[in-house]
Design a protein around this motif. Sequence first.
Motif, short mmCIF file in Angstrom:
data_model
loop_
_atom_site.label_atom_id
_atom_site.label_comp_id
_atom_site.label_asym_id
_atom_site.label_seq_id
_atom_site.Cartn_x
_atom_site.Cartn_y
_atom_site.Cartn_z
N LEU A 231 0.85 -1.19 0.00
CA LEU A 231 0.00 0.00 0.00
C LEU A 231 0.90 1.24 0.00
CD1 LEU A 231 -2.74 1.50 0.30
CD2 LEU A 231 -2.45 1.27 2.79
N ILE A 232 0.72 2.11 -0.99
CA ILE A 232 1.43 3.37 -1.07
C ILE A 232 0.41 4.50 -0.97
CG2 ILE A 232 2.87 4.88 -2.49
CD1 ILE A 232 4.43 2.50 -1.59
N VAL A 233 0.62 5.42 -0.03
CA VAL A 233 -0.27 6.56 0.18
C VAL A 233 0.48 7.81 -0.29
CG1 VAL A 233 -1.65 7.85 1.84
CG2 VAL A 233 -1.29 5.39 2.17
N THR A 234 -0.04 8.47 -1.32
CA THR A 234 0.69 9.59 -1.91
C THR A 234 0.56 10.87 -1.09
OG1 THR A 234 -1.18 10.25 -3.32
CG2 THR A 234 0.40 8.66 -4.22
N ASP A 235 -0.58 11.07 -0.41
CA ASP A 235 -0.82 12.36 0.26
C ASP A 235 -0.91 12.25 1.77
OD1 ASP A 235 -1.93 14.74 -1.92
OD2 ASP A 235 -1.62 12.69 -2.62
N GLY A 236 -1.64 11.29 2.32
CA GLY A 236 -1.68 11.17 3.77
C GLY A 236 -2.98 10.60 4.29
N VAL A 237 -3.09 10.54 5.62
CA VAL A 237 -4.28 10.01 6.28
C VAL A 237 -5.41 11.03 6.16
CG1 VAL A 237 -5.26 9.31 8.49
CG2 VAL A 237 -2.96 8.57 7.86
N GLY A 238 -6.62 10.54 5.87
CA GLY A 238 -7.78 11.42 5.74
C GLY A 238 -8.58 11.09 4.51
N SER A 239 -9.26 12.08 3.96
CA SER A 239 -10.11 11.86 2.79
C SER A 239 -9.93 12.96 1.75
CB SER A 239 -11.59 11.80 3.22
OG SER A 239 -11.96 12.99 3.91
N SER A 240 -8.76 13.60 1.76
CA SER A 240 -8.53 14.72 0.85
C SER A 240 -8.27 14.28 -0.58
CB SER A 240 -7.34 15.56 1.35
OG SER A 240 -6.16 14.78 1.40
N GLY A 241 -8.02 12.99 -0.80
CA GLY A 241 -7.76 12.49 -2.14
C GLY A 241 -6.30 12.62 -2.55
N MET A 242 -6.08 12.68 -3.84
CA MET A 242 -4.73 12.67 -4.41
C MET A 242 -4.42 14.04 -5.02
SD MET A 242 -3.28 9.97 -7.27
CE MET A 242 -3.56 8.55 -6.19
N ALA A 243 -3.20 14.51 -4.82
CA ALA A 243 -2.79 15.79 -5.42
C ALA A 243 -2.92 15.70 -6.94
CB ALA A 243 -1.35 16.11 -5.03
N GLU A 244 -3.42 16.77 -7.53
CA GLU A 244 -3.72 16.78 -8.97
C GLU A 244 -2.50 16.42 -9.84
OE1 GLU A 244 -6.07 16.94 -12.27
OE2 GLU A 244 -6.81 17.28 -10.23
N PRO A 245 -1.28 16.95 -9.58
CA PRO A 245 -0.14 16.57 -10.43
C PRO A 245 0.17 15.07 -10.37
CG PRO A 245 0.36 18.53 -9.15
CD PRO A 245 -0.91 17.98 -8.58
N ILE A 246 0.00 14.45 -9.19
CA ILE A 246 0.25 13.02 -9.07
C ILE A 246 -0.82 12.24 -9.81
CG2 ILE A 246 0.41 11.07 -7.46
CD1 ILE A 246 1.54 12.98 -5.40
N PHE A 247 -2.08 12.64 -9.64
CA PHE A 247 -3.19 11.96 -10.32
C PHE A 247 -3.01 12.01 -11.83
CE2 PHE A 247 -7.30 12.18 -12.47
CZ PHE A 247 -7.85 10.96 -12.07
N GLN A 248 -2.68 13.18 -12.37
CA GLN A 248 -2.53 13.32 -13.81
C GLN A 248 -1.41 12.44 -14.35
OE1 GLN A 248 -2.08 17.49 -14.71
NE2 GLN A 248 -4.20 17.99 -14.19
N LEU A 249 -0.30 12.39 -13.61
CA LEU A 249 0.84 11.59 -14.05
C LEU A 249 0.49 10.10 -14.06
CD1 LEU A 249 3.74 11.65 -14.98
CD2 LEU A 249 4.48 11.75 -12.60
N LEU A 250 -0.20 9.64 -13.03
CA LEU A 250 -0.60 8.24 -12.97
C LEU A 250 -1.67 7.93 -14.03
CD1 LEU A 250 -0.74 7.71 -9.10
CD2 LEU A 250 0.96 6.80 -10.69
N GLN A 251 -2.59 8.86 -14.24
CA GLN A 251 -3.63 8.66 -15.24
C GLN A 251 -3.03 8.48 -16.63
OE1 GLN A 251 -6.42 11.94 -16.07
NE2 GLN A 251 -8.08 10.49 -15.71
N GLN A 252 -1.99 9.27 -16.94
CA GLN A 252 -1.32 9.16 -18.24
C GLN A 252 -0.58 7.84 -18.39
OE1 GLN A 252 1.19 12.62 -18.27
NE2 GLN A 252 -0.53 14.05 -18.26
N ALA A 253 -0.24 7.22 -17.25
CA ALA A 253 0.53 5.97 -17.27
C ALA A 253 -0.36 4.74 -17.15
CB ALA A 253 1.56 5.97 -16.15
N ASP A 254 -1.66 4.91 -17.19
CA ASP A 254 -2.59 3.78 -17.03
C ASP A 254 -2.24 2.67 -18.03
OD1 ASP A 254 -4.76 2.36 -16.07
OD2 ASP A 254 -6.19 3.33 -17.41
N GLY A 255 -2.09 1.44 -17.49
CA GLY A 255 -1.76 0.29 -18.33
C GLY A 255 -0.28 0.00 -18.44
N ARG A 256 0.57 0.92 -17.96
CA ARG A 256 2.01 0.69 -18.01
C ARG A 256 2.50 -0.05 -16.77
NH1 ARG A 256 4.28 6.46 -18.56
NH2 ARG A 256 6.07 5.40 -17.62
N SER A 257 3.70 -0.57 -16.86
CA SER A 257 4.32 -1.23 -15.72
C SER A 257 4.69 -0.19 -14.66
CB SER A 257 5.59 -1.97 -16.16
OG SER A 257 6.26 -2.55 -15.05
#
Length: 353
Positions: A231-257
């Motif tokens: 389990l990797i938590v990018t931002d922290g404990v709570g319900s704030s979600g994922m920082a937009e720059p991290i989300f966008q980078l992961l979204q662009q990499a969908d399907g990659r190793s």
Amino acid sequence: MKEFYRATVIQAQTKIRRERVLPKGGEIVVRVGQEVSPIQVVARTTIASDFAILAAAEKLDVEPDALGDYLRVEKGAPVEVGAVLASRKRLLGERQVASPVDGVLFDVVNGRIAIQPTSDWLELRALVAGRVVSYVGNRGVMLETSGSLIQAAWGSGQEGVGRLKMMGNGPNMVLTPEHLNDDVTGQIVTIGVLNDLALFHRAEDLGVRGLIVGSTTAEICRTSQSSPLPLIVTDGVGSSGMAEPIFQLLQQADGRSVSLFGKYRATAGQRPEIILPQAASIGLDAATVKKTIEPGQPVRILGTEHAGQVGTVKHIYARLQPLAIGLKVPGVDVALADGQIVFVPSANLDVIV
């Protein structure tokens, strides 16, 4: 006034060097200059054959005396790593207890399963596709790769590699039972928010290879530390979600190793990391973590009413600024995505590099 800030690396393309080392000296089984795959063994060492003790009744949520009804392997039978030792049907699927090692089912006592290992070797895998650039004594190797690098806030201590499977279309999306079906088996599942412990166990049961979440609960963090599911938590404990720059980078990499480096020493300044290997562009070099900031610098806000929001530095104050509680602190003005400009103390800034 010169201030120093916490910094987080979020790089779409960079050269990356990472050590892979054994807990003690052993045998290096690759050569300098060799290209390796994520699952390739790079070093190994002998280990003491201690018993692996599994809290099976607790994992299946049954009474210790009832565990025998759920066993799928007989006492004395040989088992391979990953073999299902016991299982229980549930509403959302099947809860399973798997063997962490090759060995023999030695005994079942007080709701616990004891496995006697048959392997005397601890094998260290590369975890990421790359090239061996040097040896680290007789304990491991230095690997070099290129691709995307994301430093996370917290990791469960486990490592993993697999195909990235993005869930949802926004950084605040919450994981639901509908997201977890047979399609996630063998995948690294990524979502903005994980707030249901039952869904963490569901991911275990389905054979998910890893979880990347923006935020989660303290209960899930504690549980994950005794689970083989990374389990990797990018931002922290709570319900704030994922920082937009991290989300966008992961979204662009969908399907990659993607490789999850969840083993780290926080006391040594290390952070858990997410690495997405890809072909390098000419002239790229390793990311440099800035210790100071300047106007236009992307930042993430920590520990205030705007916690988790990402913006850019608008103005850096040369003098201490007063807070509502009467204190004077160093800080900057940050322009948020909605156009709002807010003052943020230096202690509540995370510089994105």
